[in-house]
Scaffold this active site. Structure first.
Site, PDB file in Angstrom:
ATOM      1  N   GLN A 122       3.405   9.790   0.936  1.00  0.00           N
ATOM      2  CA  GLN A 122       4.631   8.990   0.946  1.00  0.00           C
ATOM      3  C   GLN A 122       5.485   9.197  -0.307  1.00  0.00           C
ATOM      4  O   GLN A 122       6.618   8.725  -0.364  1.00  0.00           O
ATOM      5  CB  GLN A 122       4.298   7.505   1.097  1.00  0.00           C
ATOM      6  CG  GLN A 122       3.730   7.174   2.473  1.00  0.00           C
ATOM      7  CD  GLN A 122       3.519   5.694   2.624  1.00  0.00           C
ATOM      8  OE1 GLN A 122       2.523   5.170   2.147  1.00  0.00           O
ATOM      9  NE2 GLN A 122       4.450   4.998   3.250  1.00  0.00           N
ATOM     10  N   HIS A 180      -2.472   7.800   6.798  1.00  0.00           N
ATOM     11  CA  HIS A 180      -1.417   8.633   6.198  1.00  0.00           C
ATOM     12  C   HIS A 180      -1.979   9.965   5.694  1.00  0.00           C
ATOM     13  O   HIS A 180      -1.280  10.980   5.704  1.00  0.00           O
ATOM     14  CB  HIS A 180      -0.764   7.916   5.008  1.00  0.00           C
ATOM     15  CG  HIS A 180       0.379   7.014   5.394  1.00  0.00           C
ATOM     16  ND1 HIS A 180       1.513   7.479   6.007  1.00  0.00           N
ATOM     17  CD2 HIS A 180       0.570   5.675   5.225  1.00  0.00           C
ATOM     18  CE1 HIS A 180       2.351   6.455   6.206  1.00  0.00           C
ATOM     19  NE2 HIS A 180       1.799   5.357   5.739  1.00  0.00           N
ATOM     20  N   HIS A 208      -4.516   1.782   7.565  1.00  0.00           N
ATOM     21  CA  HIS A 208      -3.138   2.292   7.611  1.00  0.00           C
ATOM     22  C   HIS A 208      -2.939   3.414   6.578  1.00  0.00           C
ATOM     23  O   HIS A 208      -2.388   4.472   6.898  1.00  0.00           O
ATOM     24  CB  HIS A 208      -2.177   1.118   7.366  1.00  0.00           C
ATOM     25  CG  HIS A 208      -0.725   1.482   7.316  1.00  0.00           C
ATOM     26  ND1 HIS A 208       0.203   0.970   8.195  1.00  0.00           N
ATOM     27  CD2 HIS A 208      -0.026   2.293   6.478  1.00  0.00           C
ATOM     28  CE1 HIS A 208       1.397   1.467   7.897  1.00  0.00           C
ATOM     29  NE2 HIS A 208       1.291   2.266   6.864  1.00  0.00           N
ATOM     30  N   GLU A 209      -3.401   3.166   5.343  1.00  0.00           N
ATOM     31  CA  GLU A 209      -3.166   4.150   4.275  1.00  0.00           C
ATOM     32  C   GLU A 209      -3.998   5.418   4.483  1.00  0.00           C
ATOM     33  O   GLU A 209      -3.515   6.523   4.240  1.00  0.00           O
ATOM     34  CB  GLU A 209      -3.447   3.535   2.896  1.00  0.00           C
ATOM     35  CG  GLU A 209      -2.592   2.320   2.528  1.00  0.00           C
ATOM     36  CD  GLU A 209      -1.100   2.531   2.712  1.00  0.00           C
ATOM     37  OE1 GLU A 209      -0.621   3.678   2.604  1.00  0.00           O
ATOM     38  OE2 GLU A 209      -0.395   1.540   2.992  1.00  0.00           O
ATOM     39  N   CYS A 253       5.894  -0.009   7.476  1.00  0.00           N
ATOM     40  CA  CYS A 253       5.580   1.144   6.625  1.00  0.00           C
ATOM     41  C   CYS A 253       6.809   1.485   5.801  1.00  0.00           C
ATOM     42  O   CYS A 253       7.924   1.523   6.337  1.00  0.00           O
ATOM     43  CB  CYS A 253       5.185   2.317   7.516  1.00  0.00           C
ATOM     44  SG  CYS A 253       4.759   3.794   6.596  1.00  0.00           S
ATOM     45  N   LEU A 254       6.602   1.738   4.502  1.00  0.00           N
ATOM     46  CA  LEU A 254       7.739   2.067   3.645  1.00  0.00           C
ATOM     47  C   LEU A 254       8.422   3.357   4.089  1.00  0.00           C
ATOM     48  O   LEU A 254       9.595   3.576   3.790  1.00  0.00           O
ATOM     49  CB  LEU A 254       7.276   2.193   2.181  1.00  0.00           C
ATOM     50  CG  LEU A 254       6.788   0.888   1.527  1.00  0.00           C
ATOM     51  CD1 LEU A 254       6.229   1.169   0.150  1.00  0.00           C
ATOM     52  CD2 LEU A 254       7.904  -0.156   1.461  1.00  0.00           C
ATOM     53  N   GLY A 272       0.837  -1.194   0.000  1.00  0.00           N
ATOM     54  CA  GLY A 272       0.000   0.000   0.000  1.00  0.00           C
ATOM     55  C   GLY A 272       0.868   1.238   0.000  1.00  0.00           C
ATOM     56  O   GLY A 272       2.025   1.199   0.438  1.00  0.00           O
TER      57      GLY A 272
HETATM   58 ZN    ZN Z   1       2.645   3.482   5.830  1.00  0.00          ZN
END
Ligand code: ZN
Length: 189
Positions: free
Chosen positions: A51, A143, A139-140, A97-98, A46
């Protein structure tokens, strides 16, 4: 399409409330295409626009295909996503998380959510997501509100650091080491 640079924890854009998308134009389509490519290349399951440094309400999600999970294997693109229902029942699960490399932690999330939003052309769309997919949507969407999974982690005992270890065959593996072990004071009195 192009792979974009992923923003890391500490950068302002990750803590800002992202703006609602109003124009469903070529610039948006390029952003979404780039986000998909960036997510796949990372690889991740995701990605939210902040991000890649863009403060707009756009997310992409793609879970690996799994025979036992009918919601896996599909690419989801949501513009202006909104959680309109979240089950009271929650599940605890491991998240990473990236934007927070090599750290994972246990987070409680609603087991089921209903998300409304738009597609890349502005057409309304809605999804009922369960289990893993529900977790990733939560989660997304977090963000887009400047929230990171770390904000939901109850304490250091719920965090682990991923380190690469080499086994006796010379092969590399990722191993999760509890943060409390790392943080343990040495020789304290
Ligand atoms: Zn994340």
């Amino acid at each position: 399409m192009a792979v974009r640079k992923i923003t890391l924890i500490g950068e302002d854009v990750l803590r800002r409330e992202a703006r609602k998308v109003k124009r469903f134009d070529k610039t948006l389509h390029r952003l979404i295409d780039d986000m998909v490519e960036t997510m796949r290349e990372a690889p991740g399951i995701g990605l939210a626009a902040p991000q890649v440094g863009v403060s707009q309400r756009v997310i992409v999600i793609e879970l690996e295909e799994d025979e036992e999970d009918p919601q896996s294997g599909t690419l989801y693109e949501f513009v202006n996503p909104e959680i309109v229902y979240a089950s009271e029942a929650e599940l605890e699960g491991e998240e990473g998380c990236l934007s927070i490399p090599n750290i994972v932690g246990d987070v409680w999330r609603s087991q089921k959510v209903v998300v409304k939003g738009q597609n890349r052309f502005g057409k309304p769309q809605k999804i009922e997501a369960e289990e893993w997919l529900a977790r990733v949507f939560q989660h997304e969407i977090d963000h887009l509100n400047g929230v990171l999974f770390l904000d939901h982690v109850a304490g250091p005992e719920k965090l682990r650091r991923l380190v690469k270890v080499v086994d006796e065959n010379g092969e590399e593996h990722w191993k999760a080491i509890p943060m409390v072990e790392i943080a343990e004071p040495v020789g304290s009195s």
